[in-house]
Write a protein that holds these residues in place. Structure first.
Motif, PDB file in Angstrom:
ATOM      1  N   ASP A  90       8.694 -61.916  -0.779  1.00 53.15           N
ATOM      2  CA  ASP A  90       8.218 -62.636   0.254  1.00 53.15           C
ATOM      3  C   ASP A  90       6.511 -62.849  -1.341  1.00 53.15           C
ATOM      4  N   GLY A  93       8.749 -65.269  -3.389  1.00 57.08           N
ATOM      5  CA  GLY A  93       9.575 -66.073  -2.809  1.00 57.08           C
ATOM      6  C   GLY A  93      10.007 -67.566  -3.762  1.00 57.08           C
ATOM      7  N   LEU A 113      17.252 -63.558  -3.308  1.00 61.61           N
ATOM      8  CA  LEU A 113      16.373 -65.111  -2.840  1.00 61.61           C
ATOM      9  C   LEU A 113      17.778 -64.935  -1.694  1.00 61.61           C
ATOM     10  N   THR A 118      14.910 -67.064   1.503  1.00 63.56           N
ATOM     11  CA  THR A 118      13.801 -68.187   0.573  1.00 63.56           C
ATOM     12  C   THR A 118      14.048 -69.387   1.457  1.00 63.56           C
ATOM     13  N   THR A 123      14.454 -73.409  -3.466  1.00 59.30           N
ATOM     14  CA  THR A 123      15.572 -72.335  -4.025  1.00 59.30           C
ATOM     15  C   THR A 123      16.153 -73.146  -4.671  1.00 59.30           C
TER      16      THR A 123
END
Length: 145
Positions: A90, A93, A113, A118, A123
């Motif tokens: 977090d 991220g 991830l 995310t 991403t």
């Protein structure tokens, strides 16, 4: 890995794809071998990036399918450990996706991830940028661009 080299750009695609999943081998060594064999820096850059990126995308979605309960039950990971890892994810991220090219830990980053959910669009985009940058650097180091 030699059989992949013999396939040229198709071998590069397959090898870089597999290397970005759970198969432990170096996509860098394969990239450099095929780059030297073909003398095609643009083709290698595009194909290597695409294969490696798609492998990371698959790894990300495998992580997305994971559940905390499974980690606790099957891998004996404590809920506190998962919570600490989630805090790290977090904190940085989607930006961690830029580092998913790093050997050995890149696959773990991609799966984390996904596991910690995310934002998929960002991403995927940052995974692509990181993978492209890695192979572009190899081309520049060897003076092929």
């Amino acid at each position: 890995m030699e059989w992949l080299e013999g396939l040229g750009l198709l071998g590069l695609f397959l090898g870089t794809f597999l290397a970005a999943t759970i198969f432990p081998f170096s996509s860098d060594a394969l990239y450099l071998a095929i780059l030297a064999a073909t003398g095609n820096p643009l083709g290698c850059l595009i194909v290597g990036t695409l294969g490696n990126w798609l492998g990371s995308v698959l790894t990300y979605w495998i992580g997305w399918l994971g559940k905390w309960e499974w980690m606790e039950k099957w891998f004996k990971v404590k809920p506190e450990t998962l919570a600490r890892q989630k805090e790290r994810i977090d904190r940085y991220g989607v930006w961690l996706a830029l580092t998913a090219w790093v050997p050995f830990i890149g696959d773990v980053i991609a799966i984390a991830l996904g596991f910690y959910r995310t934002r998929p669009g960002w991403t995927m985009f940052l995974l692509l940028i990181g993978k492209f940058g890695r192979f572009l650097v190899w081309n520049l180091v060897y003076g092929l661009f």
